[in-house]
Design a protein around this motif. Structure first.
Motif, PDB file in Angstrom:
ATOM      1  N   CYS A 162       0.833  -1.215   0.000  1.00  0.00           N
ATOM      2  CA  CYS A 162       0.000   0.000   0.000  1.00  0.00           C
ATOM      3  C   CYS A 162       0.861   1.256   0.000  1.00  0.00           C
ATOM      4  O   CYS A 162       0.548   2.233  -0.696  1.00  0.00           O
ATOM      5  CB  CYS A 162      -0.923  -0.006   1.223  1.00  0.00           C
ATOM      6  SG  CYS A 162      -2.240  -1.244   1.170  1.00  0.00           S
ATOM      7  N   GLU A 163       1.958   1.250   0.770  1.00  0.00           N
ATOM      8  CA  GLU A 163       2.849   2.412   0.781  1.00  0.00           C
ATOM      9  C   GLU A 163       3.492   2.619  -0.591  1.00  0.00           C
ATOM     10  O   GLU A 163       3.633   3.761  -1.065  1.00  0.00           O
ATOM     11  CB  GLU A 163       3.934   2.240   1.844  1.00  0.00           C
ATOM     12  CG  GLU A 163       3.417   2.221   3.268  1.00  0.00           C
ATOM     13  CD  GLU A 163       2.837   3.566   3.681  1.00  0.00           C
ATOM     14  OE1 GLU A 163       3.199   4.580   3.068  1.00  0.00           O
ATOM     15  OE2 GLU A 163       2.013   3.601   4.614  1.00  0.00           O
ATOM     16  N   CYS A 164       3.876   1.540  -1.244  1.00  0.00           N
ATOM     17  CA  CYS A 164       4.468   1.667  -2.583  1.00  0.00           C
ATOM     18  C   CYS A 164       3.442   2.198  -3.580  1.00  0.00           C
ATOM     19  O   CYS A 164       3.757   3.061  -4.420  1.00  0.00           O
ATOM     20  CB  CYS A 164       5.001   0.310  -3.042  1.00  0.00           C
ATOM     21  SG  CYS A 164       6.426  -0.289  -2.104  1.00  0.00           S
ATOM     22  N   LEU A 165       2.213   1.700  -3.511  1.00  0.00           N
ATOM     23  CA  LEU A 165       1.174   2.204  -4.413  1.00  0.00           C
ATOM     24  C   LEU A 165       0.884   3.673  -4.147  1.00  0.00           C
ATOM     25  O   LEU A 165       0.618   4.448  -5.080  1.00  0.00           O
ATOM     26  CB  LEU A 165      -0.097   1.377  -4.242  1.00  0.00           C
ATOM     27  CG  LEU A 165      -0.062  -0.038  -4.831  1.00  0.00           C
ATOM     28  CD1 LEU A 165      -1.316  -0.799  -4.443  1.00  0.00           C
ATOM     29  CD2 LEU A 165       0.077   0.011  -6.353  1.00  0.00           C
ATOM     30  N   ARG A 166       0.939   4.076  -2.877  1.00  0.00           N
ATOM     31  CA  ARG A 166       0.703   5.492  -2.571  1.00  0.00           C
ATOM     32  C   ARG A 166       1.825   6.361  -3.138  1.00  0.00           C
ATOM     33  O   ARG A 166       1.581   7.477  -3.617  1.00  0.00           O
ATOM     34  CB  ARG A 166       0.607   5.664  -1.060  1.00  0.00           C
ATOM     35  CG  ARG A 166       0.170   7.055  -0.623  1.00  0.00           C
ATOM     36  CD  ARG A 166      -0.557   6.997   0.704  1.00  0.00           C
ATOM     37  NE  ARG A 166       0.273   6.513   1.771  1.00  0.00           N
ATOM     38  CZ  ARG A 166       0.914   7.303   2.643  1.00  0.00           C
ATOM     39  NH1 ARG A 166       0.787   8.613   2.547  1.00  0.00           N
ATOM     40  NH2 ARG A 166       1.646   6.796   3.598  1.00  0.00           N
ATOM     41  N   GLU A 167       3.041   5.855  -3.100  1.00  0.00           N
ATOM     42  CA  GLU A 167       4.150   6.607  -3.697  1.00  0.00           C
ATOM     43  C   GLU A 167       3.983   6.727  -5.202  1.00  0.00           C
ATOM     44  O   GLU A 167       4.208   7.797  -5.790  1.00  0.00           O
ATOM     45  CB  GLU A 167       5.473   5.912  -3.362  1.00  0.00           C
ATOM     46  CG  GLU A 167       6.709   6.628  -3.861  1.00  0.00           C
ATOM     47  CD  GLU A 167       6.946   7.947  -3.158  1.00  0.00           C
ATOM     48  OE1 GLU A 167       7.610   8.813  -3.742  1.00  0.00           O
ATOM     49  OE2 GLU A 167       6.453   8.112  -2.023  1.00  0.00           O
ATOM     50  N   LEU A 168       3.571   5.652  -5.853  1.00  0.00           N
ATOM     51  CA  LEU A 168       3.350   5.688  -7.302  1.00  0.00           C
ATOM     52  C   LEU A 168       2.198   6.618  -7.656  1.00  0.00           C
ATOM     53  O   LEU A 168       2.255   7.352  -8.650  1.00  0.00           O
ATOM     54  CB  LEU A 168       3.089   4.276  -7.824  1.00  0.00           C
ATOM     55  CG  LEU A 168       4.234   3.267  -7.663  1.00  0.00           C
ATOM     56  CD1 LEU A 168       3.802   1.908  -8.173  1.00  0.00           C
ATOM     57  CD2 LEU A 168       5.479   3.738  -8.385  1.00  0.00           C
ATOM     58  N   GLU A 169       1.137   6.609  -6.850  1.00  0.00           N
ATOM     59  CA  GLU A 169       0.000   7.494  -7.107  1.00  0.00           C
ATOM     60  C   GLU A 169       0.395   8.958  -6.901  1.00  0.00           C
ATOM     61  O   GLU A 169      -0.080   9.841  -7.607  1.00  0.00           O
ATOM     62  CB  GLU A 169      -1.155   7.113  -6.173  1.00  0.00           C
ATOM     63  CG  GLU A 169      -2.344   8.062  -6.203  1.00  0.00           C
ATOM     64  CD  GLU A 169      -3.090   8.057  -7.532  1.00  0.00           C
ATOM     65  OE1 GLU A 169      -3.791   9.042  -7.817  1.00  0.00           O
ATOM     66  OE2 GLU A 169      -2.963   7.076  -8.293  1.00  0.00           O
ATOM     67  N   SER A 170       1.289   9.220  -5.944  1.00  0.00           N
ATOM     68  CA  SER A 170       1.763  10.590  -5.735  1.00  0.00           C
ATOM     69  C   SER A 170       2.569  11.077  -6.925  1.00  0.00           C
ATOM     70  O   SER A 170       2.488  12.247  -7.298  1.00  0.00           O
ATOM     71  CB  SER A 170       2.613  10.662  -4.462  1.00  0.00           C
ATOM     72  OG  SER A 170       1.872  10.275  -3.333  1.00  0.00           O
ATOM     73  N   CYS A 171       3.367  10.181  -7.524  1.00  0.00           N
ATOM     74  CA  CYS A 171       4.196  10.563  -8.666  1.00  0.00           C
ATOM     75  C   CYS A 171       3.406  10.597  -9.965  1.00  0.00           C
ATOM     76  O   CYS A 171       3.743  11.370 -10.865  1.00  0.00           O
ATOM     77  CB  CYS A 171       5.376   9.611  -8.798  1.00  0.00           C
ATOM     78  SG  CYS A 171       6.480   9.625  -7.375  1.00  0.00           S
ATOM     79  N   LYS A 172       2.396   9.761 -10.085  1.00  0.00           N
ATOM     80  CA  LYS A 172       1.541   9.725 -11.276  1.00  0.00           C
ATOM     81  C   LYS A 172       0.086   9.877 -10.830  1.00  0.00           C
ATOM     82  O   LYS A 172      -0.653   8.902 -10.714  1.00  0.00           O
ATOM     83  CB  LYS A 172       1.720   8.403 -12.034  1.00  0.00           C
ATOM     84  CG  LYS A 172       3.012   8.296 -12.807  1.00  0.00           C
ATOM     85  CD  LYS A 172       2.962   9.129 -14.076  1.00  0.00           C
ATOM     86  CE  LYS A 172       4.210   8.895 -14.926  1.00  0.00           C
ATOM     87  NZ  LYS A 172       4.183   9.735 -16.148  1.00  0.00           N
ATOM     88  N   PRO A 173      -0.355  11.106 -10.496  1.00  0.00           N
ATOM     89  CA  PRO A 173      -1.730  11.274 -10.008  1.00  0.00           C
ATOM     90  C   PRO A 173      -2.745  10.730 -11.009  1.00  0.00           C
ATOM     91  O   PRO A 173      -2.679  10.995 -12.201  1.00  0.00           O
ATOM     92  CB  PRO A 173      -1.856  12.791  -9.855  1.00  0.00           C
ATOM     93  CG  PRO A 173      -0.460  13.285  -9.690  1.00  0.00           C
ATOM     94  CD  PRO A 173       0.384  12.382 -10.532  1.00  0.00           C
ATOM     95  N   GLY A 174      -3.690   9.953 -10.509  1.00  0.00           N
ATOM     96  CA  GLY A 174      -4.705   9.342 -11.357  1.00  0.00           C
ATOM     97  C   GLY A 174      -4.386   7.933 -11.770  1.00  0.00           C
ATOM     98  O   GLY A 174      -5.218   7.274 -12.416  1.00  0.00           O
ATOM     99  N   LEU A 175      -3.218   7.422 -11.409  1.00  0.00           N
ATOM    100  CA  LEU A 175      -2.824   6.078 -11.833  1.00  0.00           C
ATOM    101  C   LEU A 175      -3.780   5.021 -11.297  1.00  0.00           C
ATOM    102  O   LEU A 175      -4.102   4.040 -11.976  1.00  0.00           O
ATOM    103  CB  LEU A 175      -1.397   5.785 -11.364  1.00  0.00           C
ATOM    104  CG  LEU A 175      -0.800   4.422 -11.706  1.00  0.00           C
ATOM    105  CD1 LEU A 175      -0.666   4.263 -13.206  1.00  0.00           C
ATOM    106  CD2 LEU A 175       0.550   4.244 -11.033  1.00  0.00           C
ATOM    107  N   LEU A 176      -4.263   5.204 -10.070  1.00  0.00           N
ATOM    108  CA  LEU A 176      -5.151   4.228  -9.448  1.00  0.00           C
ATOM    109  C   LEU A 176      -6.612   4.638  -9.544  1.00  0.00           C
ATOM    110  O   LEU A 176      -7.441   4.165  -8.757  1.00  0.00           O
ATOM    111  CB  LEU A 176      -4.764   4.035  -7.973  1.00  0.00           C
ATOM    112  CG  LEU A 176      -3.343   3.533  -7.718  1.00  0.00           C
ATOM    113  CD1 LEU A 176      -3.077   3.431  -6.228  1.00  0.00           C
ATOM    114  CD2 LEU A 176      -3.131   2.186  -8.383  1.00  0.00           C
TER     115      LEU A 176
END
Length: 879
Positions: A151-165
Motif C-alpha cells: 500500500c505504501e508503494c502504491l501510494r508513492e506511485l500514485e503521488s508521482c503519477k496522479p490518477g494512476l489508481l
C-alpha cells in the motif's frame, strides 16, 4: 568484480556513505550498482548485509541508477530477486518491493512502456488485496507487513503519477470494507484517500464524470490494468499534503465536476467509510486523511461538509497538534458551513487555555499562538437567521497570554502580536488613562524593551528584539496614533542613549509605513543635528543623517556638517560626510550646501574626498533639480545627460567588477600526444567573439590528479586558426577523469568576464606514454625484461579483442603505433605502455584471426584491469 564478503561490503558501503560523489567518480564506483544487484542473489551473504545493501539503494537511487535504462534494468533485477526468494520467512521482501518502486520513480521510467512497471503494479495490487501470489511470497506470517508495504508503494506511485489508481477506487473501497483483519487499515485508508482526491481533481479539470469509478469492485483486467490516461492528465503537480488549499484549485474548480445522484451517493459513502475508520489511524495519519478528504470535497457540488461533523466533535478536545492543525484547516476551508458559533467559541477557548499551560514546550506554545493569531474571523449565523457579532478574542480570556520581558524572544513576539490585535479591537472601548487597558500594557512593555536595548555594552540580541517588536507594533497598529506617538518618542530616546544602533534605525525606516516612518525621521534628525560635531559617535550620526536628511531644517543640518568637517580626519568619516552631502543634493538642498562643498574641496586631507566634494559642487552649479537627481541616481540605465558631465561612478563599478557571462568559448580535446615525461592533453579552442587575456583554470574532483596549472592565451579571434593549448597532466593514479573548467577573459568592450565551461573528459588512453625506444636489435630483449619484471608483484590476464573490418594492422597503426616495441605484421605485436605515475602495461597481440585477436597482458597495477578491458573492447568500434 567477483563476489565480495560481508566485511568487504561493509567497507565498500562505508566508503560510499562517507562521500557518495567522490566514490562514484572513482573507478570502483562504476560497478557498484551492478555488483549490488548481483550479490543480492548470493547465498553466502547474510540477510542483514543484503538489507544494508538495499538501504543504500533506497537512499541513493539516483547515484546508483543515473539514467532511465539503468533504472529499468535495476527494477527488473530487483523483481527477479524477489521472485527467486525461498518460501521461508525473509527480511528481504519488503526492502526489495521498496527498492524496485524507488528505482522506477527516481529513474523516471514509470509508464505503460516500462516492462518493470507492468510487472510491479499488478504485484503490488495483488499484495495489497491479500491475494495468493504463490509460494515465492513467503508464509502467511508475512502477509500483513507485505500488504502494508505494498500500500505504501502504491501510494508513492500514485503521488508521482496522479490518477494512476483511478480505476481501482472501487476495489480499494471493497478491501477497506471487508470484515476481519484482511488488510492493514492505515496504509489502505491513506492510499484510498489520495487516489480519490487525485481522481476528483483530474476529472474536474477534464470536466468529466466519475464514470462509475467508485463502484467497480473487480480487479482490473490483465490487458490494460492501469489508467495511464488519467495519470497523463494528472501530470500537473498535485501536493498530497499541503499546508493550505491553493487558489489554483478554486480557479480550476471542483464545482465543474457534476456527479450523477448515484455517483454522489457513492462518493459520500466512500468519504464516510474513510472517516469512520479514521479513529484506528495514528494522529499524523488521521491529520493527513482529513487534509486529503477536505481537499477532495472543498467546492464539490452536492457534498455537504456535514460528513466531517462526527470527527469534528471527536477532535475538538484533542491534545495532538497535528489533529488540531487539521481541524483548523477544516474551519478555514468550510467556515460556518461546518462550525457553529458554539464550536468556534469552544475551539477558541481551547486554544487560549492550551497556550497558557506552564509545562508546554516552546515549539508547541508557538504553534498555539500561531493558531490564535491565524484564527479565521467570521460572522456565525444566530438562531433567528441574522448575522451575529464577530467571534473575537477578549482581554479577559487572553490575560494569561500577555507578554513580559522574561519570555523567550520568539514567544514574546508572538504574544506581542496577540496583544496588538487586542489593542486594535479595544481602542474604541477603553477609557482614557485606564491602567489595565491593552494599549497601556503595550506601552509599558515597549518602554521596558527600549530600556534594555539602551544599556551600553548590552547584548546585540536585546537591541534586535526591541526593533523587531517596534516593527511588529508599527505593522499591526499603523493607524493608531495613541500607540505610535509614544513608540516614536521611545525610539528617539533609545538613539540618544545608544547611537551605535544607527544601522538598526536605518533598517527600521526602510521597512515601516509612513505613519511611523515620517515622525521618526523628524525626531531622529533633530537628535542628530542637536549634537556637537565631534565625538566617538560621529560616524553613527553621519550614517543616520544620510538616511533622514531632507529639505526641512537645512540650516541646522548644514551647521552640524560644518562642525563635523573639522573632525573628519580619516577616509571613512570623510566618505560618510560626503554621503550626507549627496543625500542633500538629491532632495534639492542648495544655498549653504554649495559653500560647504567648496570648503570641503579645500580642507579635506584625502584626495578622493576633495575630488568628490568638487564634483558635487560642479553638479550643483550646472544641473537643474531633475537632471541632478538622474545624475546621482543608482540606476546604470539612466538617460544620457545634456551636460558634458556624467553621473558619478556610472560605469566605473561595472568596468572594474568581474561579470558572469555566457561562454563565447568552445573547448574540445584534440589528438593524443604520446611523448614527454607526463601525459599532455591537446585542447582545441574556438571563440565566437574576440577574447583577450584568456585564462583557463582546470580542476579535477577528488585526488586523482595533482593540481593543474592555468593556461594563458593573449588573444583569440573568431575565424583565425588557433594553436592547440597544451595541458600537462599529473595523475596520482592511472584513471580517467573529468576536467572542471572555468574561464576568465576580457571582452573587446573592456569588461572582464567569468564563465563556467562544459566539463571535458580525460580518457584512459589519454594517459598512455611510450617507453624510451631501445636500439633496433635489442627491442625483443627489452620487452622481455619488462614482461618478466611485472611478476610476481603484478598480474597477468587474457582477453579477446574484436577487430571489426579494419584488421589488426590497421587497428594497431591507428591507436597503438607509438607504443609498439616489437612488430611482426600483420599477425603479432608486442606493446609497452607507461602509465603515470609509475606503472606499466604490457600487451602481446599474437595469432590474429579474422574477427579478433587474443591479448595477453601484464601490469603491475591491479586497478587498471577493468579499464584496459573496456579500452581494448572499444577499439573495434572507434573510428
Amino acid at each position: 568484480m567477483g563476489l565480495l564478503s560481508r566485511e568487504a561490503w561493509a567497507q565498500r558501503l562505508g566508503a560510499f556513505r562517507a562521500s557518495p560523489s567522490a566514490y562514484m567518480a572513482a573507478p570502483e564506483g562504476e560497478d557498484l550498482g551492478r555488483d549490488l544487484l548481483s550479490d543480492l542473489r548470493s547465498e553466502k551473504l547474510s540477510e542483514q548485509t543484503k538489507v544494508s545493501m538495499l538501504a543504500l539503494s533506497l537512499e541513493y537511487p539516483a547515484q546508483l541508477w543515473p539514467d532511465a535504462p539503468a533504472a529499468e534494468a535495476a527494477a527488473t533485477s530487483l523483481l527477479d530477486t524477489l521472485v527467486l526468494l525461498p518460501p521461508r520467512p525473509s527480511a528481504l521482501r519488503r526492502p526489495l518491493l521498496l527498492a524496485a518502486t524507488t528505482a522506477l520513480v527516481t529513474g523516471g521510467v514509470l509508464g505503460p512502456t516500462s516492462g518493470a512497471s507492468l510487472r510491479l503494479l499488478p504485484l503490488l495490487l495483488g499484495l495489497a488485496s491479500g491475494g495468493d501470489l504463490g509460494r515465492g511470497f513467503g508464509p502467511s506470517s508475512e502477509q500483513r507487513p507485505l500488504q502494508a508495504t505494498a500500500c505504501e508503494c502504491l501510494r508513492e506511485l500514485e503521488s508521482c503519477k496522479p490518477g494512476l489508481l483511478g480505476g481501482c477506487l472501487g476495489l480499494l473501497r471493497g478491501l477497506l470494507g471487508q470484515e476481519g483483519p484482511v488488510a492493514p487499515v492505515q496504509p489502505l485508508s491513506l492510499l484510498l484517500a489520495l487516489a480519490l482526491r487525485n481522481t476528483l481533481v483530474i476529472q474536474a479539470r477534464a470536466r468529466a464524470s466519475l464514470q462509475g469509478l467508485l463502484t467497480v469492485r473487480a480487479p482490473p483486467p490483465g490487458g490494460g490494468p492501469w489508467n495511464w490516461t488519467l495519470a497523463q492528465e494528472g501530470d500537473a503537480h498535485l501536493q498530497p499534503q499541503a499546508p493550505s488549499w491553493p487558489a489554483a484549485e478554486e480557479e480550476c474548480g471542483l464545482s465543474a465536476l457534476e456527479p450523477s445522484p448515484e455517483e454522489a451517493r457513492e462518493l459520500r459513502a466512500a468519504v464516510a467509510q474513510l472517516l469512520d475508520t479514521s479513529y484506528l489511524l495514528t494522529p499524523v495519519a488521521q491529520a493527513q486523511l482529513l487534509w486529503l478528504l477536505g481537499w477532495a470535497l472543498r467546492g464539490l457540488r452536492g457534498q455537504p461538509p456535514v460528513l466531517f461533523k462526527p470527527q469534528l466533535v471527536r477532535l475538538l478536545g484533542t491534545a495532538q497538534l497535528a489533529l488540531l492543525h487539521a481541524v483548523l484547516a477544516l474551519k478555514a476551508a468550510f467556515g460556518e458551513a461546518l462550525f457553529t458559533a458554539q464550536d468556534e467559541a469552544l475551539l477558541l477557548r481551547r486554544l487560549t487555555l492550551a497556550a497558557q499551560h506552564p509545562a508546554l514546550p516552546l515549539p508547541a506554545h508557538l504553534f498555539y499562538l500561531h493558531c490564535l493569531l491565524s484564527f479565521p474571523e467570521n460572522c456565525p449565523l444566530g438562531p433567528a437567521g441574522e448575522e451575529a457579532a464577530p467571534l473575537l478574542l477578549e482581554p479577559q480570556l487572553c490575560r494569561g497570554l500577555l507578554p513580559n520581558l522574561l519570555h523567550d524572544p520568539l514567544a514574546l513576539l508572538a504574544r506581542l502580536h496577540l496583544l496588538c490585535l487586542l489593542c486594535a479591537e479595544d481602542e474604541q472601548k477603553e477609557e482614557k488613562g485606564q491602567a489595565q487597558s491593552p494599549c497601556h500594557y503595550l506601552q509599558e512593555l515597549l518602554a521596558g524593551l527600549q530600556q534594555r536595548a539602551a544599556l551600553t555594552g548590552g547584548p546585540r540580541a536585546l537591541a534586535t528584539l526591541c526593533f523587531q517588536a517596534s516593527y511588529l507594533v508599527a505593522l499591526c497598529l499603523a493607524g493608531h496614533r495613541t500607540v505610535l506617538a509614544p513608540l516614536t518618542h521611545g525610539l528617539a530616546q533609545l538613539y540618544r542613549a545608544r547611537p551605535a544602533l544607527a544601522p538598526h534605525f536605518v533598517d527600521l525606516l526602510d521597512r515601516v509605513a509612513p505613519e511611523l516612518g515620517e515622525p521618526l525621521r523628524v525626531v531622529l534628525r533633530q537628535e542628530v543635528v542637536s549634537r556637537p560635531g565631534g565625538g566617538e559617535a560621529l560616524r553613527w550620526h553621519l550614517q543616520m543623517l544620510a538616511k533622514v536628511a531632507d529639505r526641512d531644517a537645512q540650516s541646522a543640518t548644514l551647521g552640524f556638517l560644518q562642525a563635523a568637517a573639522a573632525h573628519c580626519t580619516d577616509w571613512g568619516l570623510q566618505q560618510a560626510l560626503l554621503r550626507v552631502c549627496r543625500a542633500l543634493l538629491r532632495v534639492g538642498v542648495g544655498g549653504g550646501l554649495a559653500d560647504l562643498l567648496q570648503a570641503l574641496a579645500r580642507q579635506l586631507e584625502d584626495p578622493d574626498g576633495r575630488d568628490h566634494a568638487r564634483l558635487y559642487y560642479v553638479l550643483l552649479s550646472h544641473l537643474s533639480g531633475p537632471k541632478l537627481g538622474v545624475a546621482l541616481g543608482p540606476s546604470l540605465a539612466a538617460p544620457a545627460l545634456t551636460s558634458s558631465l556624467v553621473a558619478e561612478n556610472q560605469g566605473f563599478a561595472t568596468a572594474l567588477m568581474v561579470q558572469e557571462a555566457p561562454a563565447p568559448i568552445r573547448l574540445s580535446v584534440g589528438p593524443q600526444r604520446a611523448e614527454g615525461p607526463v601525459p599532455v592533453l591537446q585542447l582545441q579552442v574556438e571563440v565566437l567573439e574576440p577574447v583577450y587575456s584568456l585564462e583557463l583554470r582546470f580542476r579535477v574532483e577528488g585526488q586523482l590528479y595533482a593540481p593543474l596549472g592555468a593556461v594563458h592565451v593573449p588573444c583569440l579571434c573568431p575565424g583565425r586558426p588557433a594553436r592547440p593549448l597544451l595541458l600537462p597532466l599529473q595523475p596520482q593514479r592511472p584513471a580517467p577523469a573529468q576536467l572542471d573548467i572555468r574561464a576568465l577573459y576580457t571582452k573587446s568592450t573592456g569588461l572582464t568576464c567569468y564563465t563556467h565551461l562544459p566539463p571535458l573528459p580525460v580518457k584512459f588512453a589519454d594517459l598512455f606514454l611510450p617507453f624510451p625506444k631501445p636500439p633496433e636489435g635489442a627491442r625483443l630483449g627489452f620487452f622481455e625484461e619488462l614482461w618478466d619484471s611485472c611478476l610476481p608483484k603484478g598480474t597477468e590476464s587474457r582477453l579477446w579483442c574484436p577487430l571489426g573490418p579494419q584488421g589488426l594492422e590497421a587497428l594497431v597503426s591507428r591507436h597503438l603505433e607509438p607504443f609498439v616495441v616489437v612488430a611482426r605484421p600483420p599477425t603479432s605485436y608486442h606493446i609497452a605502455i607507461r602509465l603515470p605515475p609509475d606503472s606499466k602495461l604490457l600487451l602481446r597481440l599474437e595469432a590474429a584471426q579474422a574477427d579478433g585477436v587474443p591479448v595477453v597482458l601484464r601490469t603491475d597495477a591491479w586497478a587498471v584491469l577493468p579499464l584496459v578491458g573496456d579500452y581494448l573492447r572499444g577499439l573495434s568500434a572507434a573510428v
